[in-house]
Design a protein around this motif. Structure first.
Motif, PDB file in Angstrom:
ATOM      1  N   LEU A  96      -0.222   5.855  15.305  1.00 16.38           N
ATOM      2  CA  LEU A  96       0.857   6.801  14.213  1.00 16.38           C
ATOM      3  C   LEU A  96       1.589   5.809  13.234  1.00 16.38           C
ATOM      4  CD1 LEU A  96       2.718   9.131  17.082  1.00 16.38           C
ATOM      5  CD2 LEU A  96       1.129   9.799  14.876  1.00 16.38           C
ATOM      6  N   ILE A  97       1.835   4.629  13.565  1.00 16.82           N
ATOM      7  CA  ILE A  97       2.356   3.649  12.542  1.00 16.82           C
ATOM      8  C   ILE A  97       1.349   3.436  11.502  1.00 16.82           C
ATOM      9  CG2 ILE A  97       2.782   1.179  12.075  1.00 16.82           C
ATOM     10  CD1 ILE A  97       3.165   0.573  15.128  1.00 16.82           C
ATOM     11  N   PHE A  98       0.193   3.620  11.427  1.00 13.16           N
ATOM     12  CA  PHE A  98      -0.858   3.501  10.234  1.00 13.16           C
ATOM     13  C   PHE A  98      -1.339   4.908   9.838  1.00 13.16           C
ATOM     14  CE2 PHE A  98      -0.818  -0.436  12.785  1.00 13.16           C
ATOM     15  CZ  PHE A  98      -0.508  -1.251  11.763  1.00 13.16           C
ATOM     16  N   VAL A 142       0.819  -1.276  -0.151  1.00  6.61           N
ATOM     17  CA  VAL A 142       0.296  -0.195  -0.028  1.00  6.61           C
ATOM     18  C   VAL A 142       0.916   1.306   0.029  1.00  6.61           C
ATOM     19  CG1 VAL A 142      -1.754   1.451   1.183  1.00  6.61           C
ATOM     20  CG2 VAL A 142      -1.972  -1.339   1.066  1.00  6.61           C
ATOM     21  N   LEU A 143       1.582   1.237   0.950  1.00  2.00           N
ATOM     22  CA  LEU A 143       2.541   2.449   0.924  1.00  2.00           C
ATOM     23  C   LEU A 143       3.770   2.323  -0.083  1.00  2.00           C
ATOM     24  CD1 LEU A 143       2.945   3.089   4.966  1.00  2.00           C
ATOM     25  CD2 LEU A 143       1.171   4.076   3.289  1.00  2.00           C
ATOM     26  N   ALA A 147     -11.468 -10.144  11.442  1.00  2.00           N
ATOM     27  CA  ALA A 147     -12.417  -9.582  10.816  1.00  2.00           C
ATOM     28  C   ALA A 147     -11.831  -8.335  10.199  1.00  2.00           C
ATOM     29  CB  ALA A 147     -13.633  -9.004  11.816  1.00  2.00           C
ATOM     30  N   ALA A 148     -11.053  -7.587  11.007  1.00  2.48           N
ATOM     31  CA  ALA A 148     -10.316  -6.321  10.196  1.00  2.48           C
ATOM     32  C   ALA A 148      -9.614  -6.732   9.077  1.00  2.48           C
ATOM     33  CB  ALA A 148      -9.389  -5.802  11.622  1.00  2.48           C
ATOM     34  N   ASP A 161      -8.772   1.160  -1.264  1.00  7.26           N
ATOM     35  CA  ASP A 161      -7.734   2.141  -0.715  1.00  7.26           C
ATOM     36  C   ASP A 161      -7.824   1.844   0.920  1.00  7.26           C
ATOM     37  OD1 ASP A 161      -5.870   3.811   0.016  1.00  7.26           O
ATOM     38  OD2 ASP A 161      -6.857   5.728  -0.566  1.00  7.26           O
ATOM     39  N   PRO A 162      -6.905   1.167   1.504  1.00  9.41           N
ATOM     40  CA  PRO A 162      -6.958   0.745   2.789  1.00  9.41           C
ATOM     41  C   PRO A 162      -6.494   1.664   3.826  1.00  9.41           C
ATOM     42  CG  PRO A 162      -5.596  -0.592   1.889  1.00  9.41           C
ATOM     43  CD  PRO A 162      -5.849   0.271   0.553  1.00  9.41           C
ATOM     44  N   ARG A 163      -5.867   2.759   3.351  1.00  9.34           N
ATOM     45  CA  ARG A 163      -5.219   3.578   4.260  1.00  9.34           C
ATOM     46  C   ARG A 163      -6.167   4.204   5.350  1.00  9.34           C
ATOM     47  NH1 ARG A 163      -0.320   6.677   1.218  1.00  9.34           N
ATOM     48  NH2 ARG A 163      -0.084   7.583   3.595  1.00  9.34           N
ATOM     49  N   GLY A 164      -7.355   4.761   4.709  1.00 14.39           N
ATOM     50  CA  GLY A 164      -8.318   5.230   5.693  1.00 14.39           C
ATOM     51  C   GLY A 164      -9.006   4.203   6.664  1.00 14.39           C
TER      52      GLY A 164
END
Length: 318
Positions: free
Chosen positions: A101-103, A44-45, A170-171, A180-183
């Motif tokens: 903060l990691i994510f 993703v990043l 589940a997450a 877009d999984p960032r949010g």
């Protein structure tokens, strides 16, 4: 064979549950970072796998320094709250913030700044985890001098750790379906951070330390480490624990890539890890009962042999 402890000597179940509750949050954080961070960062990043590997390796090397230091400082702490509780009361909120903060890397960061953000956040997280969990773990061993009580304490901790890990599955399934999984990952991390911080604060306020444990511990950190190094049984335990964590950690970290790129179904990660953790939760009462009748050493050997046989069987899978 051990003589069962008398019921009147047992620590109240309510005290054990209050103590064990924060392990729910720790279980979620630990598994989420272990199973998802590497893949999130690389896929993703778009951080290079070698860079992420160096960040994670560096954080674990830092643990080798910070863990003994935190344990020594906790041993030497003397306050009206005790020597363990002040540490996780003070560190609960910073630990939650560091995990979030990691994510939470801003989208405006470029390719050179992103690894710096992730590296700093991961280092802060593992430092916070050390500051909180080293005194917390030590408190569990000091809540009761009763052998059977300690089996119950750490058995319930393992149950709560597993229960806290279950929402991870589940997450993971939900995040795998997002374009877009960032949010989404920030929402998950923020909720877990808040719950974990609150649980540690509640435990720190509600659970009391035994006054006879104040003032115990080595006079110097290096002397204490030397005592451990001179103990042949401690050396064996440390080596065995290292090898066990190396095997399980490698398996959990690589599972996200395996399900996505080999199995072809990223959402299967939650199912596979879920089976593993449900089985571990269900089996805890069995080990508590066995712990009342047998010494820990043969039980640990039997469990490690079972784990080794299962992990070795993965080599024959197509």
């Amino acid at each position: 064979m051990l003589r069962p402890a008398r019921l009147e000597d047992e620590l109240p179940l309510a005290t054990i549950l209050l103590y064990a509750a924060p392990t729910c949050g720790v279980g979620f954080m630990f598994l989420f970072v272990s199973s998802y961070l590497m893949k999130f960062a690389t896929d993703v990043l778009l951080i290079a796998p070698a860079t992420m590997g160096a960040i994670l390796a560096g954080s674990r090397l830092w643990d080798a320094v910070s863990d003994p230091l935190a344990g020594y400082l906790s041993d030497r702490t003397q306050t009206r709250l005790g020597r363990r509780r002040p540490w996780f009361l003070a560190g609960a909120l910073p630990l939650g913030l560091a995990f979030a903060l990691i994510f939470a890397a801003p989208r405006s960061l470029d390719a050179s700044a992103l690894p710096l953000w992730i590296g700093a956040a991961v280092l802060l997280f593992y430092t916070g985890l050390t500051v909180v969990t080293m005194p917390y773990d030590s408190l569990g061993a000091e809540l009761s001098p009763n052998y059977a009580d300690r089996n119950r304490i750490f058995g319930w901790r393992r149950i709560f750790f597993g229960l806290g890990s279950l929402p991870v599955f589940a997450a993971l399934a939900w995040l795998a379906g997002l374009a877009d999984p960032r949010g989404g990952v920030l929402l998950v991390a923020g909720a877990a951070a808040g719950v974990t911080s609150i649980l540690f604060l509640v435990t720190g306020i509600a659970v009391r330390e035994r006054p006879e444990n104040l003032g115990r511990g080595g006079a110097s950190m290096l002397g204490s480490l030397a005592d451990v190094a001179r103990n042949p049984h401690a050396r064996i335990l440390i080596l065995v624990f290292f090898l066990q964590q190396l095997a399980v950690g490698s398996l959990v970290t690589s599972m996200a890539y395996y399900t996505h790129y080999v199995v072809g179904d990223a959402e299967a990660l939650g199912l596979l890890l879920g089976v593993f953790f449900v089985a571990s939760i269900v089996s805890v009462p069995v080990w508590i009962v066995l712990g009342r009748r047998f010494e820990k050493k043969p039980l640990a050997l039997a469990a490690m042999c079972a784990i080794g046989a299962v992990l070795s069987s993965l080599l024959v899978l197509g």
